[in-house]
Design a protein around this motif. Structure first.
Motif, PDB file in Angstrom:
ATOM      1  N   ALA A  17     -12.560 -32.924  26.791  1.00 11.73           N
ATOM      2  CA  ALA A  17     -12.425 -31.684  27.564  1.00 11.73           C
ATOM      3  C   ALA A  17     -13.304 -30.595  26.984  1.00 11.73           C
ATOM      4  O   ALA A  17     -13.377 -30.440  25.758  1.00 11.73           O
ATOM      5  CB  ALA A  17     -10.971 -31.218  27.543  1.00 11.73           C
ATOM      6  N   GLN A  18     -13.955 -29.845  27.862  1.00  6.85           N
ATOM      7  CA  GLN A  18     -14.627 -28.653  27.374  1.00  6.85           C
ATOM      8  C   GLN A  18     -13.538 -27.755  26.799  1.00  6.85           C
ATOM      9  O   GLN A  18     -12.477 -27.572  27.401  1.00  6.85           O
ATOM     10  CB  GLN A  18     -15.406 -27.985  28.490  1.00  6.85           C
ATOM     11  N   GLU A  19     -13.802 -27.216  25.620  1.00 11.16           N
ATOM     12  CA  GLU A  19     -12.765 -26.502  24.871  1.00 11.16           C
ATOM     13  C   GLU A  19     -12.131 -25.355  25.673  1.00 11.16           C
ATOM     14  O   GLU A  19     -10.923 -25.132  25.599  1.00 11.16           O
ATOM     15  CB  GLU A  19     -13.348 -25.985  23.558  1.00 11.16           C
ATOM     16  N   TYR A  20     -12.921 -24.655  26.469  1.00  7.15           N
ATOM     17  CA  TYR A  20     -12.380 -23.527  27.239  1.00  7.15           C
ATOM     18  C   TYR A  20     -11.338 -23.978  28.260  1.00  7.15           C
ATOM     19  O   TYR A  20     -10.510 -23.178  28.702  1.00  7.15           O
ATOM     20  CB  TYR A  20     -13.507 -22.757  27.941  1.00  7.15           C
ATOM     21  N   ALA A  21     -11.352 -25.267  28.636  1.00  9.99           N
ATOM     22  CA  ALA A  21     -10.442 -25.767  29.672  1.00  9.99           C
ATOM     23  C   ALA A  21      -9.158 -26.377  29.091  1.00  9.99           C
ATOM     24  O   ALA A  21      -8.373 -26.970  29.830  1.00  9.99           O
ATOM     25  CB  ALA A  21     -11.163 -26.795  30.542  1.00  9.99           C
TER      26      ALA A  21
ATOM     27  N   SER B 266      -1.745 -28.179  31.067  1.00  9.88           N
ATOM     28  CA  SER B 266      -0.837 -27.994  32.213  1.00  9.88           C
ATOM     29  C   SER B 266      -0.551 -29.286  32.970  1.00  9.88           C
ATOM     30  O   SER B 266       0.420 -29.343  33.719  1.00  9.88           O
ATOM     31  CB  SER B 266      -1.390 -26.935  33.179  1.00  9.88           C
ATOM     32  N   VAL B 267      -1.372 -30.318  32.766  1.00  6.64           N
ATOM     33  CA  VAL B 267      -1.102 -31.610  33.407  1.00  6.64           C
ATOM     34  C   VAL B 267      -0.659 -32.653  32.391  1.00  6.64           C
ATOM     35  O   VAL B 267      -0.627 -33.844  32.690  1.00  6.64           O
ATOM     36  CB  VAL B 267      -2.291 -32.117  34.261  1.00  6.64           C
ATOM     37  N   GLY B 268      -0.312 -32.197  31.170  1.00  6.55           N
ATOM     38  CA  GLY B 268       0.324 -33.067  30.198  1.00  6.55           C
ATOM     39  C   GLY B 268      -0.532 -33.559  29.046  1.00  6.55           C
ATOM     40  O   GLY B 268      -0.026 -34.253  28.162  1.00  6.55           O
ATOM     41  N   PHE B 269      -1.817 -33.247  29.015  1.00  6.86           N
ATOM     42  CA  PHE B 269      -2.669 -33.688  27.917  1.00  6.86           C
ATOM     43  C   PHE B 269      -2.414 -32.831  26.686  1.00  6.86           C
ATOM     44  O   PHE B 269      -2.106 -31.649  26.792  1.00  6.86           O
ATOM     45  CB  PHE B 269      -4.154 -33.609  28.313  1.00  6.86           C
ATOM     46  N   LYS B 270      -2.580 -33.455  25.513  1.00  7.09           N
ATOM     47  CA  LYS B 270      -2.424 -32.758  24.237  1.00  7.09           C
ATOM     48  C   LYS B 270      -3.692 -32.950  23.407  1.00  7.09           C
ATOM     49  O   LYS B 270      -4.267 -34.050  23.390  1.00  7.09           O
ATOM     50  CB  LYS B 270      -1.225 -33.306  23.445  1.00  7.09           C
ATOM     51  N   GLN B 271      -4.107 -31.902  22.730  1.00  5.73           N
ATOM     52  CA  GLN B 271      -5.301 -31.982  21.890  1.00  5.73           C
ATOM     53  C   GLN B 271      -5.108 -33.056  20.833  1.00  5.73           C
ATOM     54  O   GLN B 271      -4.083 -33.101  20.152  1.00  5.73           O
ATOM     55  CB  GLN B 271      -5.576 -30.632  21.239  1.00  5.73           C
ATOM     56  N   SER B 272      -6.114 -33.939  20.668  1.00  3.87           N
ATOM     57  CA  SER B 272      -5.989 -35.039  19.705  1.00  3.87           C
ATOM     58  C   SER B 272      -7.206 -35.147  18.779  1.00  3.87           C
ATOM     59  O   SER B 272      -7.392 -36.178  18.128  1.00  3.87           O
ATOM     60  CB  SER B 272      -5.761 -36.363  20.450  1.00  3.87           C
ATOM     61  N   SER B 273      -8.030 -34.089  18.734  1.00  5.51           N
ATOM     62  CA  SER B 273      -9.152 -34.066  17.787  1.00  5.51           C
ATOM     63  C   SER B 273      -9.480 -32.618  17.442  1.00  5.51           C
ATOM     64  O   SER B 273      -9.049 -31.690  18.125  1.00  5.51           O
ATOM     65  CB  SER B 273     -10.395 -34.736  18.387  1.00  5.51           C
TER      66      SER B 273
ATOM     67  N   PHE C  83     -15.574 -30.491  18.706  1.00  3.08           N
ATOM     68  CA  PHE C  83     -16.868 -31.094  18.420  1.00  3.08           C
ATOM     69  C   PHE C  83     -17.842 -30.653  19.505  1.00  3.08           C
ATOM     70  O   PHE C  83     -17.435 -30.205  20.576  1.00  3.08           O
ATOM     71  CB  PHE C  83     -16.773 -32.624  18.337  1.00  3.08           C
ATOM     72  N   ILE C  84     -19.111 -30.774  19.223  1.00  5.42           N
ATOM     73  CA  ILE C  84     -20.144 -30.395  20.184  1.00  5.42           C
ATOM     74  C   ILE C  84     -20.606 -31.643  20.921  1.00  5.42           C
ATOM     75  O   ILE C  84     -20.957 -32.654  20.302  1.00  5.42           O
ATOM     76  CB  ILE C  84     -21.345 -29.711  19.480  1.00  5.42           C
ATOM     77  N   LEU C  85     -20.585 -31.578  22.235  1.00  8.16           N
ATOM     78  CA  LEU C  85     -21.071 -32.662  23.086  1.00  8.16           C
ATOM     79  C   LEU C  85     -22.023 -32.046  24.099  1.00  8.16           C
ATOM     80  O   LEU C  85     -21.630 -31.124  24.826  1.00  8.16           O
ATOM     81  CB  LEU C  85     -19.892 -33.358  23.783  1.00  8.16           C
ATOM     82  N   ASP C  86     -23.251 -32.503  24.105  1.00  7.25           N
ATOM     83  CA  ASP C  86     -24.271 -31.973  25.012  1.00  7.25           C
ATOM     84  C   ASP C  86     -24.411 -30.454  24.886  1.00  7.25           C
ATOM     85  O   ASP C  86     -24.602 -29.750  25.870  1.00  7.25           O
ATOM     86  CB  ASP C  86     -23.966 -32.372  26.460  1.00  7.25           C
ATOM     87  N   GLY C  87     -24.254 -29.953  23.651  1.00  4.46           N
ATOM     88  CA  GLY C  87     -24.435 -28.540  23.381  1.00  4.46           C
ATOM     89  C   GLY C  87     -23.247 -27.657  23.732  1.00  4.46           C
ATOM     90  O   GLY C  87     -23.330 -26.434  23.640  1.00  4.46           O
ATOM     91  N   ILE C  88     -22.126 -28.266  24.143  1.00  6.47           N
ATOM     92  CA  ILE C  88     -20.949 -27.512  24.587  1.00  6.47           C
ATOM     93  C   ILE C  88     -19.749 -27.904  23.722  1.00  6.47           C
ATOM     94  O   ILE C  88     -19.513 -29.102  23.509  1.00  6.47           O
ATOM     95  CB  ILE C  88     -20.650 -27.795  26.080  1.00  6.47           C
ATOM     96  N   PRO C  89     -18.951 -26.928  23.249  1.00  7.35           N
ATOM     97  CA  PRO C  89     -17.749 -27.263  22.468  1.00  7.35           C
ATOM     98  C   PRO C  89     -16.730 -28.054  23.307  1.00  7.35           C
ATOM     99  O   PRO C  89     -16.396 -27.658  24.427  1.00  7.35           O
ATOM    100  CB  PRO C  89     -17.168 -25.900  22.069  1.00  7.35           C
TER     101      PRO C  89
END
Length: 150
Positions: free
Chosen positions: A116-120, A126-133, A136-142
């Protein structure tokens, strides 16, 4: 919130017509490459094994997502290429819930991962996902990895 009725499309890569594939790739390019000013390899070889979901209103794509089987994009079943072209109308949440259902239906998912892009983060929370890392930077985006246990 008054959500206009959207039509859900759900197909494997091989079921897509050339016009549908073109439109999905066009919208992905419009949002991820042009709008976000991010040069990256969208055609990553995972589309052929994935289930593609998109919602339309009057033939206009308002949301989309891709569900990848385990061992393709990520080790676990994953959801990605999540886009809404009509923001603030609830279509993003709808497409994510449909994508979660498709992950269970097509790939028997008990765990789903996303990058997930960090800002999102709040949206995916809100749909049940939990941060699990850690971020990190992927394609220049956090980004952060997030996981949903079903």
């Amino acid at each position: 919130m008054n959500i206009e009725q959207a039509y859900l499309h759900k197909k494997s890569f091989h079921e897509l017509t050339t016009d549908e594939l073109y439109e999905l790739l066009r919208v992905r390019s419009e949002v991820f490459v042009v709008e976000q000013n991010c040069v990256y390899q969208d055609l990553d070889g995972d589309d052929q094994a994935s289930i593609h979901l998109w919602m339309t209103i009057a033939d206009k794509v308002v949301a989309m997502a891709r569900v990848c089987p385990a061992g393709t994009h990520m080790q676990q079943v994953s959801i990605g290429r999540v886009i809404t072209t009509e923001r603030g109308k609830g279509y993003g949440k709808q497409i994510m819930l449909h994508a979660i259902d498709a992950a269970k239906e097509y790939f028997n998912a008990t765990t789903i991962d996303i990058e997930a892009q960090e800002y999102a983060k709040g949206f995916y929370d809100s749909v049940g996902f939990k941060q699990s890392s850690e971020p990190f930077i992927l394609d220049g985006i956090p980004h952060i990895k997030m996981t949903l246990s079903i």
